[in-house]
Design an enzyme around this catalytic site. Structure first.
Site, PDB file in Angstrom:
ATOM      1  N   ARG A   1      89.759 -56.990 -12.855  1.00  0.00           N
ATOM      2  CA  ARG A   1      88.805 -55.946 -13.239  1.00  0.00           C
ATOM      3  C   ARG A   1      88.239 -55.211 -12.031  1.00  0.00           C
ATOM      4  O   ARG A   1      87.815 -54.071 -12.149  1.00  0.00           O
ATOM      5  CB  ARG A   1      87.688 -56.539 -14.074  1.00  0.00           C
ATOM      6  CG  ARG A   1      88.199 -56.961 -15.444  1.00  0.00           C
ATOM      7  CD  ARG A   1      87.129 -57.087 -16.441  1.00  0.00           C
ATOM      8  NE  ARG A   1      87.678 -57.445 -17.742  1.00  0.00           N
ATOM      9  CZ  ARG A   1      86.945 -57.768 -18.768  1.00  0.00           C
ATOM     10  NH1 ARG A   1      85.629 -57.788 -18.660  1.00  0.00           N
ATOM     11  NH2 ARG A   1      87.504 -58.071 -19.915  1.00  0.00           N
TER      12      ARG A   1
ATOM     13  N   ASP B   1      72.108 -53.086 -24.510  1.00  0.00           N
ATOM     14  CA  ASP B   1      73.298 -53.605 -23.843  1.00  0.00           C
ATOM     15  C   ASP B   1      72.997 -53.681 -22.353  1.00  0.00           C
ATOM     16  O   ASP B   1      72.131 -52.950 -21.855  1.00  0.00           O
ATOM     17  CB  ASP B   1      74.502 -52.692 -24.088  1.00  0.00           C
ATOM     18  CG  ASP B   1      75.816 -53.385 -23.803  1.00  0.00           C
ATOM     19  OD1 ASP B   1      76.393 -53.946 -24.752  1.00  0.00           O
ATOM     20  OD2 ASP B   1      76.255 -53.395 -22.636  1.00  0.00           O
TER      21      ASP B   1
END
Length: 176
Positions: free
Chosen positions: A48, A158
């Site tokens: 990632r 979030d």
């Protein structure tokens, strides 16, 4: 060893995520998000971050760690958390949850809340780009047609600011 082989060895060794760099990254992620990455996530983290290192023109994960730990790295830590977050969501994901809410949860709460004049407040944590939060809002809005005085709100949160910005825009591809 030829220069070409030497460069290849450097590229290979610099592209590895060392145990020390992994510990540094996982500690930073935990400190800023409370997401705990176990030892089995080292490959995932390296994959990632690979494009991010290229974008920042950094030659190794160790350089990235140094940058994150510098005072100028505070905004990059947010980028790191965004990159490790799994943002899996879609409209009507886990449809049985919304069905249960419509059939059982909302009827049980609506009459009491309406009588008390209190609003129904629903919170979706880890809402990613918002599809599930909007599904929740659609579900409640459809139910509220039978309870015209019902006040309600959905709060979506979030850890990823990028995902929250997408949720706030509320613009999705047609196939969503």
């Amino acid at each position: 060893m030829t220069r070409a082989n030497s460069d290849k060895v450097r590229e290979t060794s610099d592209s590895l995520l060392s145990a020390k760099a992994y510990r540094t990254l996982t500690d930073l992620v935990y400190e800023h998000s409370r997401i705990r990455l176990g030892p089995d996530k080292q490959t995932l983290l390296a994959n990632r971050l690979r494009k991010r290192l290229q974008a920042l023109e950094l030659g190794s994960y160790d350089e990235y760690c140094e940058m994150l730990q510098a005072s100028s790295g505070t905004t990059e830590v947010e980028e790191l958390v965004d990159l490790i977050s799994t943002n899996h969501t879609h409209f009507y994901r886990e449809p049985e949850h919304f069905s249960f809410l419509s059939r059982r949860g909302l009827p049980a709460w609506a009459a009491r809340l309406n009588a008390a004049g209190a609003p129904l407040r629903l919170w979706t944590a880890a809402s990613s780009s918002g599809e599930e939060a909007y599904t929740l809002a659609i579900t409640v809005a459809e139910f509220a047609l039978a309870y015209p005085g019902l006040k309600w709100e959905v709060i979506a949160t979030d850890i990823s600011r990028k995902m929250l910005a997408e949720a706030g825009a509320g613009i999705y591809p047609l196939d969503s």
